[in-house]
Design a protein around this motif. Structure first.
Motif, mmCIF file in Angstrom:
data_model
loop_
_atom_site.group_PDB
_atom_site.id
_atom_site.type_symbol
_atom_site.label_atom_id
_atom_site.label_comp_id
_atom_site.label_asym_id
_atom_site.label_seq_id
_atom_site.Cartn_x
_atom_site.Cartn_y
_atom_site.Cartn_z
ATOM 1 N N ARG A 16 83.316 22.310 83.130
ATOM 2 C CA ARG A 16 81.994 22.317 82.104
ATOM 3 C C ARG A 16 82.366 23.049 80.834
ATOM 4 N N THR A 17 81.449 22.766 79.809
ATOM 5 C CA THR A 17 81.471 23.425 78.677
ATOM 6 C C THR A 17 80.142 24.517 78.884
ATOM 7 N N SER B 86 76.791 24.493 77.267
ATOM 8 C CA SER B 86 75.800 23.742 77.560
ATOM 9 C C SER B 86 74.667 24.485 78.540
ATOM 10 N N ASN C 148 81.644 32.058 75.809
ATOM 11 C CA ASN C 148 81.664 30.630 75.904
ATOM 12 C C ASN C 148 83.202 30.065 75.465
ATOM 13 N N ASN D 30 84.847 30.377 78.816
ATOM 14 C CA ASN D 30 84.073 29.558 79.486
ATOM 15 C C ASN D 30 83.538 30.469 80.949
#
Length: 123
Positions: free
Chosen positions: A25-26, A29, A72, A75
């Motif tokens: 997953r990013t 988001s 981010n 992650n």
């Protein structure tokens, strides 16, 4: 998948840093949250931050002691916990949600949950 780590046994007044790594997953988001559940109690909200990390929301019980942050690029979301007390003893879970608005951050209806990491604070 969310993988929480960093829990352990610490004396009252000590510190721990929890990490939650997101794979597949990013992170940018998702709104990311931390919850905890002590034995015999319901799961409770601890902290959350916005997709950019620019907005944070804390439970009153941890305000001024815990700090949520994220990278981010890595992650990963973090929960720095200082001045721990035995009342902080619980399994800590990270959670991710794509659509939450700020006022709903404390609500537990997140899309995805990690497996939890145990934090035990001795007196």
């Amino acid at each position: 998948q969310l993988q929480a780590s960093g829990g352990g046994l610490v004396q009252a007044g000590g510190s721990l840093r929890l990490s939650c790594a997101a794979s597949g997953r990013t992170l940018s988001s998702y709104v990311m949250g931390w919850f905890r559940q002590a034995p015999g109690k319901e799961r409770e909200f601890v902290a959350a931050n916005s997709r950019t990390g620019g907005s944070t929301y804390y439970a009153d019980s941890v305000k001024g002691r815990f700090t949520i942050s994220r990278s981010n690029a890595k992650n990963t979301v973090y929960l720095q916990m200082n001045s721990l007390t035995p009342e902080d003893t619980a399994v800590y879970y990270c959670a991710a949600d794509k659509t939450k608005i700020y006022s709903d951050y404390p609500q537990p209806n997140y899309d995805y949950w990690g497996q939890g990491t145990q934090v035990t604070v001795s007196s």
